[in-house]
Design a protein around this motif. Structure first.
Motif, PDB file in Angstrom:
ATOM      1  N   THR A 178       0.948  -1.204   0.052  1.00 48.53           N
ATOM      2  CA  THR A 178       0.244  -0.020   0.060  1.00 48.53           C
ATOM      3  C   THR A 178       0.859   1.138  -0.049  1.00 48.53           C
ATOM      4  OG1 THR A 178      -0.096   0.041   2.393  1.00 48.53           O
ATOM      5  CG2 THR A 178      -1.943  -1.253   1.110  1.00 48.53           C
ATOM      6  N   CYS A 179       0.270   2.434  -0.395  1.00 45.10           N
ATOM      7  CA  CYS A 179       1.078   3.591  -0.339  1.00 45.10           C
ATOM      8  C   CYS A 179       1.270   4.149   0.965  1.00 45.10           C
ATOM      9  CB  CYS A 179       0.052   4.809  -1.085  1.00 45.10           C
ATOM     10  SG  CYS A 179      -0.094   4.244  -3.021  1.00 45.10           S
ATOM     11  N   GLU A 180       2.384   5.009   0.998  1.00 41.56           N
ATOM     12  CA  GLU A 180       2.509   5.740   2.123  1.00 41.56           C
ATOM     13  C   GLU A 180       1.523   6.800   2.454  1.00 41.56           C
ATOM     14  OE1 GLU A 180       5.064   4.687   4.195  1.00 41.56           O
ATOM     15  OE2 GLU A 180       6.765   4.104   2.835  1.00 41.56           O
ATOM     16  N   ALA A 181       1.383   7.094   3.473  1.00 46.18           N
ATOM     17  CA  ALA A 181       0.591   8.033   3.965  1.00 46.18           C
ATOM     18  C   ALA A 181       0.840   9.390   3.223  1.00 46.18           C
ATOM     19  CB  ALA A 181       0.473   8.508   5.604  1.00 46.18           C
ATOM     20  N   GLY A 182      -0.341  10.093   2.507  1.00 44.49           N
ATOM     21  CA  GLY A 182      -0.242  11.411   1.925  1.00 44.49           C
ATOM     22  C   GLY A 182      -0.145  10.896   0.183  1.00 44.49           C
ATOM     23  N   ASN A 183      -0.263   9.617  -0.065  1.00 44.03           N
ATOM     24  CA  ASN A 183      -0.261   9.223  -1.349  1.00 44.03           C
ATOM     25  C   ASN A 183      -1.413   8.495  -1.775  1.00 44.03           C
ATOM     26  OD1 ASN A 183       2.743   9.690  -2.312  1.00 44.03           O
ATOM     27  ND2 ASN A 183       2.801   9.285  -0.287  1.00 44.03           N
ATOM     28  N   PHE A 184      -1.973   8.338  -2.961  1.00 47.19           N
ATOM     29  CA  PHE A 184      -3.085   7.404  -3.454  1.00 47.19           C
ATOM     30  C   PHE A 184      -2.786   6.375  -4.101  1.00 47.19           C
ATOM     31  CE2 PHE A 184      -3.245  10.920  -6.119  1.00 47.19           C
ATOM     32  CZ  PHE A 184      -3.827  10.502  -7.428  1.00 47.19           C
ATOM     33  N   LEU A 185      -3.271   5.383  -4.288  1.00 45.54           N
ATOM     34  CA  LEU A 185      -3.041   4.225  -5.206  1.00 45.54           C
ATOM     35  C   LEU A 185      -3.867   4.530  -6.900  1.00 45.54           C
ATOM     36  CD1 LEU A 185      -1.457   1.737  -5.026  1.00 45.54           C
ATOM     37  CD2 LEU A 185      -3.426   0.550  -4.478  1.00 45.54           C
ATOM     38  N   SER A 186      -3.164   4.600  -7.688  1.00 48.93           N
ATOM     39  CA  SER A 186      -3.676   4.977  -8.909  1.00 48.93           C
ATOM     40  C   SER A 186      -3.825   3.675 -10.038  1.00 48.93           C
ATOM     41  CB  SER A 186      -3.382   6.174  -9.493  1.00 48.93           C
ATOM     42  OG  SER A 186      -3.806   6.546 -10.755  1.00 48.93           O
ATOM     43  N   PHE A 187      -4.888   3.421 -10.561  1.00 44.41           N
ATOM     44  CA  PHE A 187      -4.906   2.317 -11.415  1.00 44.41           C
ATOM     45  C   PHE A 187      -4.642   2.824 -12.908  1.00 44.41           C
ATOM     46  CE2 PHE A 187      -6.596   0.172  -7.963  1.00 44.41           C
ATOM     47  CZ  PHE A 187      -6.150  -1.214  -8.215  1.00 44.41           C
ATOM     48  N   SER A 188      -3.919   2.116 -13.663  1.00 44.23           N
ATOM     49  CA  SER A 188      -3.742   2.211 -15.127  1.00 44.23           C
ATOM     50  C   SER A 188      -5.012   2.068 -15.781  1.00 44.23           C
ATOM     51  CB  SER A 188      -2.758   1.496 -15.779  1.00 44.23           C
ATOM     52  OG  SER A 188      -3.065   0.233 -15.650  1.00 44.23           O
ATOM     53  N   GLN A 189      -5.217   2.676 -16.963  1.00 47.06           N
ATOM     54  CA  GLN A 189      -6.552   2.515 -17.793  1.00 47.06           C
ATOM     55  C   GLN A 189      -7.096   1.082 -17.826  1.00 47.06           C
ATOM     56  OE1 GLN A 189      -6.589   4.516 -21.263  1.00 47.06           O
ATOM     57  NE2 GLN A 189      -6.666   6.611 -20.168  1.00 47.06           N
ATOM     58  N   ASN A 190      -6.114   0.167 -18.287  1.00 49.41           N
ATOM     59  CA  ASN A 190      -6.665  -1.131 -18.482  1.00 49.41           C
ATOM     60  C   ASN A 190      -6.577  -2.112 -17.031  1.00 49.41           C
ATOM     61  OD1 ASN A 190      -3.893  -1.525 -17.997  1.00 49.41           O
ATOM     62  ND2 ASN A 190      -3.406  -2.097 -20.060  1.00 49.41           N
ATOM     63  N   GLY A 191      -6.103  -1.471 -15.947  1.00 51.97           N
ATOM     64  CA  GLY A 191      -6.047  -2.104 -14.652  1.00 51.97           C
ATOM     65  C   GLY A 191      -4.851  -2.981 -14.636  1.00 51.97           C
ATOM     66  N   SER A 192      -3.804  -2.900 -15.590  1.00 54.74           N
ATOM     67  CA  SER A 192      -2.530  -3.979 -15.414  1.00 54.74           C
ATOM     68  C   SER A 192      -1.562  -3.456 -14.362  1.00 54.74           C
ATOM     69  CB  SER A 192      -2.125  -4.152 -16.858  1.00 54.74           C
ATOM     70  OG  SER A 192      -1.714  -2.695 -17.186  1.00 54.74           O
ATOM     71  N   SER A 193      -1.661  -2.262 -14.161  1.00 54.41           N
ATOM     72  CA  SER A 193      -0.525  -1.422 -13.427  1.00 54.41           C
ATOM     73  C   SER A 193      -1.034  -0.465 -12.534  1.00 54.41           C
ATOM     74  CB  SER A 193       0.508  -0.914 -14.089  1.00 54.41           C
ATOM     75  OG  SER A 193       0.066   0.211 -14.612  1.00 54.41           O
ATOM     76  N   ILE A 194      -0.371  -0.320 -11.305  1.00 53.36           N
ATOM     77  CA  ILE A 194      -0.798   0.729 -10.157  1.00 53.36           C
ATOM     78  C   ILE A 194       0.326   1.455  -9.793  1.00 53.36           C
ATOM     79  CG2 ILE A 194      -2.945  -0.450  -9.382  1.00 53.36           C
ATOM     80  CD1 ILE A 194      -1.264  -1.612  -7.085  1.00 53.36           C
ATOM     81  N   GLU A 195       0.402   2.394  -9.438  1.00 52.60           N
ATOM     82  CA  GLU A 195       1.427   3.471  -8.707  1.00 52.60           C
ATOM     83  C   GLU A 195       0.761   4.240  -7.745  1.00 52.60           C
ATOM     84  OE1 GLU A 195       3.255   6.344 -11.265  1.00 52.60           O
ATOM     85  OE2 GLU A 195       1.298   6.165 -12.728  1.00 52.60           O
ATOM     86  N   CYS A 196       1.710   4.624  -6.831  1.00 47.36           N
ATOM     87  CA  CYS A 196       1.337   5.779  -5.739  1.00 47.36           C
ATOM     88  C   CYS A 196       1.765   7.062  -6.209  1.00 47.36           C
ATOM     89  CB  CYS A 196       2.250   5.189  -4.519  1.00 47.36           C
ATOM     90  SG  CYS A 196       1.555   3.625  -3.733  1.00 47.36           S
ATOM     91  N   LEU A 197       0.784   7.952  -6.077  1.00 49.38           N
ATOM     92  CA  LEU A 197       0.859   9.553  -6.450  1.00 49.38           C
ATOM     93  C   LEU A 197       0.500  10.258  -5.281  1.00 49.38           C
ATOM     94  CD1 LEU A 197      -0.930   9.408  -9.895  1.00 49.38           C
ATOM     95  CD2 LEU A 197       1.487   9.170  -9.492  1.00 49.38           C
ATOM     96  N   PRO A 198       1.199  11.265  -5.320  1.00 49.36           N
ATOM     97  CA  PRO A 198       1.019  11.970  -3.771  1.00 49.36           C
ATOM     98  C   PRO A 198      -0.284  12.809  -3.997  1.00 49.36           C
ATOM     99  CG  PRO A 198       2.578  13.025  -5.492  1.00 49.36           C
ATOM    100  CD  PRO A 198       2.262  11.780  -5.981  1.00 49.36           C
ATOM    101  N   CYS A 199      -0.763  12.956  -2.807  1.00 53.94           N
ATOM    102  CA  CYS A 199      -2.089  14.067  -2.618  1.00 53.94           C
ATOM    103  C   CYS A 199      -1.905  15.134  -2.969  1.00 53.94           C
ATOM    104  CB  CYS A 199      -2.883  13.612  -1.322  1.00 53.94           C
ATOM    105  SG  CYS A 199      -3.574  12.181  -1.037  1.00 53.94           S
ATOM    106  N   SER A 200      -2.801  16.130  -3.352  1.00 55.49           N
ATOM    107  CA  SER A 200      -2.411  17.484  -3.721  1.00 55.49           C
ATOM    108  C   SER A 200      -2.349  18.221  -2.542  1.00 55.49           C
ATOM    109  CB  SER A 200      -3.710  17.941  -4.272  1.00 55.49           C
ATOM    110  OG  SER A 200      -5.034  18.093  -3.450  1.00 55.49           O
ATOM    111  N   VAL A 201      -1.692  19.136  -2.415  1.00 54.33           N
ATOM    112  CA  VAL A 201      -1.420  20.109  -1.211  1.00 54.33           C
ATOM    113  C   VAL A 201      -2.638  20.468  -0.258  1.00 54.33           C
ATOM    114  CG1 VAL A 201       0.735  20.895  -2.243  1.00 54.33           C
ATOM    115  CG2 VAL A 201      -1.416  22.421  -2.268  1.00 54.33           C
ATOM    116  N   ASP A 202      -3.760  20.392  -0.727  1.00 58.16           N
ATOM    117  CA  ASP A 202      -4.921  20.805   0.118  1.00 58.16           C
ATOM    118  C   ASP A 202      -5.871  19.511   0.546  1.00 58.16           C
ATOM    119  OD1 ASP A 202      -5.783  20.368  -2.341  1.00 58.16           O
ATOM    120  OD2 ASP A 202      -6.960  22.098  -2.372  1.00 58.16           O
ATOM    121  N   THR A 203      -5.166  18.298   0.254  1.00 63.23           N
ATOM    122  CA  THR A 203      -5.939  16.970   0.535  1.00 63.23           C
ATOM    123  C   THR A 203      -5.208  16.014   1.057  1.00 63.23           C
ATOM    124  OG1 THR A 203      -5.452  16.062  -1.384  1.00 63.23           O
ATOM    125  CG2 THR A 203      -7.520  17.151  -1.578  1.00 63.23           C
TER     126      THR A 203
END
Length: 1061
Positions: free
Chosen positions: A387-412
């Motif tokens: 799972t992602c570190e706190a402050g990051n969200f899990l994002s799936f690719s369009q076909n669902g074959s890969s996922i990556e952790c992306l940082p939340c925006s500064v106000d979320t």
């Protein structure tokens, strides 16, 4: 907290005073090169000396005596200088002197000495009869600062570290004398105390002249700093001084001197010193250690390479390669750094995180990399996705074959998820609503590596092996703590026993310049496994060298430490004594930093007394004095009646019983009358009757009704009006206290008090301190106070943590507002904390005073006035008392009262008859005197000793403000049970007299009773006679009575009988 200074003293004489007699061995045993001995310098004509030649006993048999050859060599200059790496030599064959080069594996200092901690020389150097005693006078001691002077203390002086690699001083001083140069490497521990001062101050003096003053907080407390200083000829005294505040938290703080070199003690060294634990080339001024994968064989004087396939740490010394050169094991994938892909890929069993081996950054010191068994070009897919570190969200690719952790925006924000989502649905960062604040920081749980790509957070780690003598060498089997993906930061897994592993994290914590609220904290989850108590496995965490956590047994612990502004150094130290023990840091989180490894970590509600009025706020704003936060923490609202806020950002707090809230809701004010209860007395109609009533208004120093305050029968009476010059400008005083400072010396402190009214002390200070109006008032003094102390400046300086190198910052603890009278003003209380009632008087406790110098600013002054009922005392006068731990009750919620400094709580006792309670009716004995000629009789009322009869005006004030004085303590109707004397005499009354005389009443009752009895007896007799008479006439005929009388012609006796009924 006592400031201590353990001291090391070195005095080193000049060359002209300590020219030693030494022997130099001729480089040839041939008779043409005899040995020589130098005399002391002859200063009568010119500084010169003589070399006396001779043969050694072994050469005398081969070399016959030759007076010409053995004639002394004269006029050798005493001031012949030889640089470092050379020695002064006499060529006895050619009868001349020279500066000869030191041969290989020897060294010289050029007329001085050196101590190299790299070879553990400090242990022997400080022993009696060794280097420092041979060429210097040395004294080691420890001192503490007391009353403007350093005195000998029972503390640890400077000592050699374990293994002799450094001179360690809890505090230290060193003194040297020389011509030439002083060089040294030093490292010091430092920390910032709560009062803002730096503990861990290093200074270096030459002849009492400051050369170095290192008072700063170290950004890198592992850094060795080099310093050199040229010293002029003559007797010189140098001092190394290290000062810290001696507390349990600072126990591990120390100064270390690794290498210490003094040159110029002599103009030249007369011989070269051997390198016993190192090697040197020809003409060297010091010895060097062997590089890694080499070792020094004692006596050989050269570094030998370890056999192929083995490894040794730098500086290794051994008689054979087997002792230090260890066979390199084959590397495993776990030994090689990895580069993880930022994206996780899907496969049948789930998502995995691809990685490759980072061979370029791999140093094959600890193991041998076999490319035949490890594929360094392969992309591995055996690491599960996390799972992602706190402050990051899990994002799936369009076909669902890969996922990556992306940082939340500064106000979320987004907290760390426990599990991966079961469906290909992106996680959504959340908005932090008003009334809450976003927590920014750094969160690390996945542990791909030790991050070093940030400015405000730096990781470093080391491993040292500890041998039997205590000397620490670089580990040959580890480089320290190691990050393992999804496992943690681990120490002890690959290392053997007797290792010291260190993980250091250096942080830069930003300053909260706006004084607004947000978390600045470090949190950890640590597991200690397989600890063996028999061999003392030990783990400790330090924050700026203060102990945060220590453990000597297995277990899991979550802990946190507050981060102070500025540079913060966290040290995780594992003393591994057994083979199996390990330490695992499972999570790290730092909040309140400028940098982060994602978006905000969490959203937290503002604390009580703070608000945020907008969404996505990064901090909460403190409410002003007199206001608190609403339940939603979105706005500040005035405190309710009966509540106050002692500081900015405080929650509204309830005032104690018998106090009122000030108009601005910033403090509590004592009521003019105190009402409480006690167990119900016999005859009371209500068990909740008001049984204790006091009138503290009498001790108010705010005299406004001057004409009426001197009449004790009026409720406006004030003791202050009778004190003259001892009650002015709203304060009683001065009240003097003598303080014993030892050595038959004492000082006197002064106090002023306004028990009921918080008054402005500045008019008095202008007079007491002889301050003119042009001087600016000290903003650090709380002028509006209940009690104020004027402390002797010597006493304040004795206890203050102020360091002499930081005079500009003294105001944090010691007010600079002293004036000509040399007094330090301190408020002893600005708020009423507690009112206590008893049968013998009442007590008022005050808090919110200025910083207490007795406790070095760790607590504030508080005070207490105990009003004691004493019928023999009139107005009385307060006097200071000694305090004990019981006097801290009600001042803090901290159950450990031992943490409090008793001198910070100033207690007074005021004995007076006006401190007695208002008498109840059953506590007064009434005595009515006899009737006098004027038709009145006197009335005398005698109260019990614990109470006093006051005027009805006092009670009337309570009745007129019944809602103000109503409390949970009593029923207002209880006032009817208070005894009041309206008149001191009463008119005579016959009925009243009769009622008052019990004897007369008894006689009268008895007489009445006799009369009544007699009357009843008479009435009974009369009634009996009348009845008998009536019966008689009913039985005798009247005609018989009359006929008999007539025939007898005269008087005649008549007999008759009356039959019994």
């Amino acid at each position: 907290m006592v400031k201590q200074r353990p001291t090391l003293l070195l005095a080193i004489a000049t060359a002209t005073l300590m020219t030693g007699t030494r022997f130099a061995q001729a480089q040839s045993a041939l008779c043409s090169k005899p040995q020589f001995q130098l005399s002391e310098c002859d200063l009568s004509i010119s500084p010169s000396r003589v070399a006396y030649l001779f043969y050694s006993p072994s050469d005398q048999a081969q070399c016959p005596y030759n007076s010409t050859l053995l004639a002394p060599v004269k006029d050798i200059p005493c001031r012949q200088e030889c640089p470092a790496g050379t020695f002064f030599n006499v060529d006895t064959e050619n009868r001349q002197w020279e500066c000869a080069k030191c041969p290989r594996n020897t060294y010289s200092n050029g007329g001085g000495f050196s101590i190299n901690g790299q070879f553990g020389e400090w242990t022997e150097a400080i022993k009696e009869g060794n280097t420092l005693q041979e060429m210097a006078w040395m004294k080691r001691a420890c001192y503490k600062y007391s009353w403007y002077q350093w005195i000998t203390a029972d503390c640890e002086p400077c000592t050699a570290s374990q293994g002799g690699d450094a001179l360690e001083c809890g505090n230290s001083t060193a003194k040297n004398t020389s011509k030439g140069k002083i060089e040294f490497f030093y490292k010091k521990d430092s920390t910032q105390e709560k009062d803002g001062f730096i503990s861990g101050f290093f200074s270096f003096y030459v002849d009492d002249t400051s050369v170095i003053e290192d008072s700063k907080l170290n950004e890198d407390q592992n850094e060795w700093k080099y310093f050199s200083y040229d010293v002029f000829p003559g007797l010189r005294e140098a001092s190394f001084i290290y000062q810290k505040y001696s507390t349990d938290a600072n126990e591990h703080m120390k100064l270390q001197i690794k290498e210490f070199r003094v040159t110029g003690l002599n103009y030249a060294d007369l011989e070269c010193q051997p390198c016993t634990k190192g090697f040197s080339a020809e003409n060297s001024d010091r010895c060097s250690s062997c590089a890694k994968d080499q070792y020094l064989q004692p006596g050989l004087g050269e570094c030998k390479a370890c056999p192929s396939g083995t490894h040794a740490a730098e500086g290794s010394i051994a008689t054979s390669a087997n002792d230090v050169c260890k066979v390199k094991r084959n590397c495993t994938i776990a030994d090689i750094p990895k580069k993880y892909s930022p994206k996780c890929q899907s496969k049948e069993s789930g998502f995995y995180k691809p990685y490759t081996l980072d061979v370029k950054s791999f140093e094959a010191d600890l193991c041998e990399l076999d490319s035949g068994t490890i594929d360094v070009s392969k992309i591995y897919d055996d690491a599960p996705c996390s799972t992602c570190e706190a402050g990051n969200f899990l994002s799936f690719s369009q076909n669902g074959s890969s996922i990556e952790c992306l940082p939340c925006s500064v106000d979320t924000y987004l907290e760390r998820s426990k599990d991966l989502p079961s469906a290909a649905v992106n996680e959504t960062c959340k908005t932090c609503k008003a009334g809450n604040y976003l927590i920014k920081g750094f969160s690390l749980r996945n542990f791909n590596e030790l991050p070093n790509n940030y400015e405000d957070i730096k990781f470093s780690t080391t491993c040292t092996a500890i041998d039997w003598s205590g000397k620490e060498n670089i580990c040959s089997d580890s480089k320290g703590f190691k990050a393992e993906y999804l496992a943690g930061i681990i120490a002890g897994k690959d290392e053997g026993a007797n290792r010291k592993l260190l993980l250091q994290i250096d942080l830069k914590v930003p300053k909260d310049s706006k004084k607004q609220y947000y978390d600045q904290e470090a949190s950890f989850e640590i597991e200690t496994k397989d600890f063996d108590s028999n061999v003392a496995d030990f783990f400790i965490v330090l924050s700026n060298n203060k102990v945060v956590y220590q453990r000597d047994q297995s277990g899991v612990q979550k802990l946190s430490a507050v981060l102070t502004e500025g540079a913060v150094t966290l040290k995780f130290i594992f003393y591994k004594r057994s083979d199996k023990s390990t330490v695992i840091i499972r999570s790290l989180e730092f909040t309140g930093l400028s940098e982060s490894n994602g978006g905000p970590l969490a959203c937290k509600q503002c604390p009580s007394g703070f608000v945020s009025s907008q969404d996505s706020a990064y901090w909460c704003t403190p409410c002003p004095l007199g206001e608190g936060a609403n339940e939603q923490r979105t706005e500040c609202i005035p405190c309710e009646d009966g509540y106050y806020t002692p500081t900015v950002g405080s929650a509204c707090m309830k005032c104690p019983e018998n106090t009122l809230t000030s108009e601005d809701r910033t403090h509590c004010i004592p009521k003019l009358h105190f009402i409480g209860n006690q167990p119900a007395f016999a005859g009371a109609q209500d068990a909740n009757v008001a049984a204790l009533i006091y009138h503290p208004s009498i001790f108010s120093s705010d005299v406004t009704l001057v004409n009426e305050t001197i009449n004790p029968l009026n409720s406006t009476y004030r003791v202050c009006a009778t004190q003259g010059a001892y009650c002015q400008n709203g304060f009683f005083g001065p009240i003097f206290q003598s303080v014993d400072i030892g050595a038959n010396q004492h000082t006197v402190n002064q106090f002023y008090m306004s028990p009921i009214d918080r008054m402005d002390f500045s008019p008095i200070s202008d007079v007491e301190l002889e301050r003119d109006d042009t001087q600016q008032k000290d903003s650090d003094i709380q002028w509006h106070s209940y009690l104020v102390g004027l402390f002797d400046q010597k006493e304040v300086s004795h206890y203050s943590t102020t360091q002499y190198q930081q005079q500009d910052n003294k105001c944090a603890l010691v007010s600079q507002f002293t004036g000509k009278n040399q007094r330090i003003i301190k408020s002893l209380g600005t708020n009423v904390k507690q009112v206590g009632l008893s049968q013998d008087g009442y007590m008022i406790k005050y808090t919110g005073g200025d910083d207490c110098f007795y406790a070095q600013g760790k607590q504030n002054f508080s005070s207490e006035i105990r009003f004691v009922c004493d019928p023999e005392e009139e107005e009385g006068w307060p006097r200071p008392l000694e305090v004990d731990q019981g006097d801290f009750a009600g001042l803090t919620s901290d159950p450990s009262k031992a943490a409090f400094e008793p001198k910070c709580h100033v207690v007074f006792e005021w004995r007076s008859k006006y401190a007695c309670k208002h008498c109840l009716y059953h506590e007064v004995t009434n005595v009515i005197g006899p009737c006098s000629w004027d038709g009145f009789r006197p009335i005398t009322q005698t109260p019990i000793p614990q109470c006093r009869i006051y005027s009805d005006q006092f009670l009337q004030e309570i009745r007129d403000n019944m809602s103000l004085y109503k409390s949970s303590f009593y029923d207002p109707d209880g006032l009817d049970f208070i005894e009041v004397v309206a008149e001191d005499r009463m008119p005579c009354d016959v009925v009243g007299d009769f009622r008052q005389n019990s004897i007369v009443m008894t006689v009268a009752i008895v007489a009445i009773a006799v009369i009544v009895v007699c009357t009843l007896v008479c009435l009974g007799v009369c009634c009996k006679y009348r009845r008998l008479s009536s019966q008689y006439y009913e039985r005798v005929s009247p005609s018989e009575i009359s006929g008999s009388s007539m025939r007898g012609g005269g008087k005649r006796h008549i007999e008759y009988r009356i039959d019994e009924e």
